[in-house]
Motif scaffolding. Structure first.
Motif, PDB file in Angstrom:
ATOM      1  N   LEU A 251      -2.335   3.679  -3.842  1.00 41.98           N
ATOM      2  CA  LEU A 251      -1.984   2.664  -4.834  1.00 41.98           C
ATOM      3  C   LEU A 251      -1.770   1.340  -4.108  1.00 41.98           C
ATOM      4  O   LEU A 251      -0.948   1.257  -3.195  1.00 41.98           O
ATOM      5  CB  LEU A 251      -0.706   3.056  -5.582  1.00 41.98           C
ATOM      6  CG  LEU A 251      -0.131   2.005  -6.539  1.00 41.98           C
ATOM      7  CD1 LEU A 251      -1.096   1.733  -7.683  1.00 41.98           C
ATOM      8  CD2 LEU A 251       1.237   2.456  -7.072  1.00 41.98           C
TER       9      LEU A 251
ATOM     10  N   GLN B   7       0.850  -1.186   0.000  1.00 38.17           N
ATOM     11  CA  GLN B   7       0.000   0.000   0.000  1.00 38.17           C
ATOM     12  C   GLN B   7       0.886   1.235   0.000  1.00 38.17           C
ATOM     13  O   GLN B   7       1.775   1.380   0.835  1.00 38.17           O
ATOM     14  CB  GLN B   7      -0.923   0.015   1.215  1.00 38.17           C
ATOM     15  CG  GLN B   7      -1.784   1.271   1.324  1.00 38.17           C
ATOM     16  CD  GLN B   7      -2.826   1.161   2.418  1.00 38.17           C
ATOM     17  OE1 GLN B   7      -3.511   0.154   2.556  1.00 38.17           O
ATOM     18  NE2 GLN B   7      -2.932   2.198   3.222  1.00 38.17           N
TER      19      GLN B   7
ATOM     20  N   THR C  32      -1.582  14.377  -2.882  1.00 40.34           N
ATOM     21  CA  THR C  32      -2.139  15.237  -3.919  1.00 40.34           C
ATOM     22  C   THR C  32      -2.200  16.661  -3.369  1.00 40.34           C
ATOM     23  O   THR C  32      -2.959  16.928  -2.437  1.00 40.34           O
ATOM     24  CB  THR C  32      -3.553  14.789  -4.328  1.00 40.34           C
ATOM     25  OG1 THR C  32      -3.513  13.416  -4.728  1.00 40.34           O
ATOM     26  CG2 THR C  32      -4.095  15.641  -5.461  1.00 40.34           C
TER      27      THR C  32
ATOM     28  N   SER D  76      -9.135  -0.611 -11.266  1.00 37.36           N
ATOM     29  CA  SER D  76      -8.362  -1.807 -10.960  1.00 37.36           C
ATOM     30  C   SER D  76      -8.183  -2.666 -12.203  1.00 37.36           C
ATOM     31  O   SER D  76      -9.109  -2.822 -13.005  1.00 37.36           O
ATOM     32  CB  SER D  76      -9.071  -2.625  -9.862  1.00 37.36           C
ATOM     33  OG  SER D  76      -8.402  -3.833  -9.612  1.00 37.36           O
TER      34      SER D  76
ATOM     35  N   ASN E 272      -6.062   1.542  -7.941  1.00 35.40           N
ATOM     36  CA  ASN E 272      -5.932   2.957  -7.634  1.00 35.40           C
ATOM     37  C   ASN E 272      -7.201   3.439  -6.941  1.00 35.40           C
ATOM     38  O   ASN E 272      -8.295   3.253  -7.461  1.00 35.40           O
ATOM     39  CB  ASN E 272      -5.718   3.778  -8.902  1.00 35.40           C
ATOM     40  CG  ASN E 272      -4.324   3.610  -9.466  1.00 35.40           C
ATOM     41  OD1 ASN E 272      -4.075   2.696 -10.243  1.00 35.40           O
ATOM     42  ND2 ASN E 272      -3.416   4.484  -9.069  1.00 35.40           N
TER      43      ASN E 272
ATOM     44  N   HIS F  39      -8.867   6.836  -5.627  1.00 36.00           N
ATOM     45  CA  HIS F  39      -8.773   8.291  -5.739  1.00 36.00           C
ATOM     46  C   HIS F  39     -10.068   8.922  -5.217  1.00 36.00           C
ATOM     47  O   HIS F  39     -11.041   9.094  -5.964  1.00 36.00           O
ATOM     48  CB  HIS F  39      -8.528   8.695  -7.194  1.00 36.00           C
ATOM     49  CG  HIS F  39      -7.135   8.436  -7.664  1.00 36.00           C
ATOM     50  ND1 HIS F  39      -6.302   9.423  -8.138  1.00 36.00           N
ATOM     51  CD2 HIS F  39      -6.402   7.288  -7.694  1.00 36.00           C
ATOM     52  CE1 HIS F  39      -5.127   8.890  -8.451  1.00 36.00           C
ATOM     53  NE2 HIS F  39      -5.171   7.596  -8.195  1.00 36.00           N
TER      54      HIS F  39
ATOM     55  N   ASP G  29      -4.311   9.932  -2.337  1.00 33.41           N
ATOM     56  CA  ASP G  29      -4.689   8.809  -3.175  1.00 33.41           C
ATOM     57  C   ASP G  29      -3.901   7.579  -2.714  1.00 33.41           C
ATOM     58  O   ASP G  29      -2.862   7.693  -2.047  1.00 33.41           O
ATOM     59  CB  ASP G  29      -4.397   9.114  -4.649  1.00 33.41           C
ATOM     60  CG  ASP G  29      -5.142  10.342  -5.136  1.00 33.41           C
ATOM     61  OD1 ASP G  29      -6.312  10.515  -4.719  1.00 33.41           O
ATOM     62  OD2 ASP G  29      -4.580  11.113  -5.919  1.00 33.41           O
TER      63      ASP G  29
ATOM     64  N   ILE H 149      -3.521  -4.384  -9.600  1.00 31.13           N
ATOM     65  CA  ILE H 149      -3.187  -2.982  -9.371  1.00 31.13           C
ATOM     66  C   ILE H 149      -4.484  -2.229  -9.115  1.00 31.13           C
ATOM     67  O   ILE H 149      -5.407  -2.279  -9.929  1.00 31.13           O
ATOM     68  CB  ILE H 149      -2.460  -2.388 -10.589  1.00 31.13           C
ATOM     69  CG1 ILE H 149      -1.195  -3.190 -10.905  1.00 31.13           C
ATOM     70  CG2 ILE H 149      -2.117  -0.920 -10.343  1.00 31.13           C
ATOM     71  CD1 ILE H 149      -0.531  -2.771 -12.200  1.00 31.13           C
TER      72      ILE H 149
END
Length: 312
Positions: free
Chosen positions: A50, A37, A42, A83, A68, A70, A48, A66
């Motif tokens: 990942l 993680q 930002t 994803s 993300n 946000h 955010d 993967i």
């Protein structure tokens, strides 16, 4: 390299084949590091995230999901989560397939719960209660019908309109389904209780349960989240998908920390049940419980299935 859309990912992962693939994947085993993680700052906005979730076999295949996250996308009218899953050749590292990560996750999560129920629930279970009408909840009826002789489904959700909408979708698929508003009464009359919520306080109470039921807790994936109270945990024989659930889920971590249950009360894991081909239910009257937090082995097994079906 083939790239599958959401619809193509769904079509490549039918539940009957997916449940068998997960069973085989747990038996085969593999390397599954803890998820990575990373927080991404930002300027002037929320952080955010990942997430990287890898798994690989000694020979054959490997893969990584993967994700993300946000939070600021809500203001843009965009989904907060994106994803993808990349399947690669273990020998060469060559990328073979990219799948929609969200659809893969939803389907393998439902299939893992159905696989656990196949090994833990009464084999004559015909009545299912789905608690939570989100993306995973929407997959649970079809997944369970691939594992047990489910005939009727009830749906409860905090927002009644969402429960009504999911029940209508299930009826359109030919399933006898209805929305319910009295959660306690619905729990008391069902065979299988499948919870897929983001609850942070218990929804299911132990004094609502009756002998012979199977409880499936899917939603809690952080130590602060819970779907069932201590009385549920004390009444049930507890099984996890992997040992990671002891620290990742509040349904397990909190009662362990308080002493409501001990480590000896956790009787096994799904990967061990599959490896040893166990069906540990001892009587029709006992209550069984499965807590899943997800495993990279499940993602990998699903992706391999999709690849094989595309190749075939």
């Amino acid at each position: 390299m083939k790239i599958l859309s959401l619809a193509e990912t769904r079509a490549a992962l039918p539940f009957d084949a997916l449940i068998e693939a997960l069973d085989a994947g747990f038996r085969a085993g593999g390397e599954v590091p803890l998820r990575h993680q990373h927080l991404m700052t930002t300027p002037g906005g929320p952080e955010d995230v990942l997430l990287l979730m890898p798994a690989w076999q000694a020979e054959g295949w490997g893969g990584v999901k993967i994700v993300n996250v946000h939070p600021g996308n809500a203001a843009l009218g965009l989904p907060a989560i994106a994803s993808s899953y990349i399947l690669f050749d273990r020998r060469t590292g060559a990328h073979a397939l990219i799948l929609d990560g969200g659809e893969l996750t939803a389907r393998r999560t439902a299939a893992a719960s159905a696989l656990a129920a196949k090994r833990l629930a009464r084999p004559d279970s015909r009545h299912q209660l789905i608690v939570g009408a989100g993306r995973v909840g929407a997959n649970l009826a079809q997944a369970y019908r691939a594992a047990l002789p489910i005939e009727t489904v009830e749906v409860w959700n905090r927002t009644a309109a969402s429960a009504e909408a999911l029940a209508a979708e299930l009826r359109a698929e030919g399933i006898a389904a209805q929305a319910v508003t009295d959660l306690a009464a619905a729990v008391g009359r069902t065979d299988v209780i499948s919870c897929a919520t983001l609850a942070r306080a218990p929804l299911i109470r132990g004094d609502w349960l009756r002998p012979g039921q199977h409880i499936d807790l899917i939603g809690s994936f952080t130590p602060e989240m819970r779907e069932a109270d201590d009385a549920v945990m004390r009444r049930a024989r507890i099984f996890l998908d992997t040992d990671h659930a002891r620290v990742e889920s509040g349904d397990i971590a909190q009662p362990l920390a308080s002493g409501a249950i001990g480590l000896a009360d956790i009787e096994g894991t799904l990967d061990a049940l599959c490896r040893e081909n166990l069906f540990p239910r001892r009587s029709e009257g006992e209550i069984t419980l499965f807590k899943g937090v997800g495993s990279g082995l499940e993602d990998l097994a699903a992706a391999i299935l999709a690849h094989d079906r595309m190749a075939g």
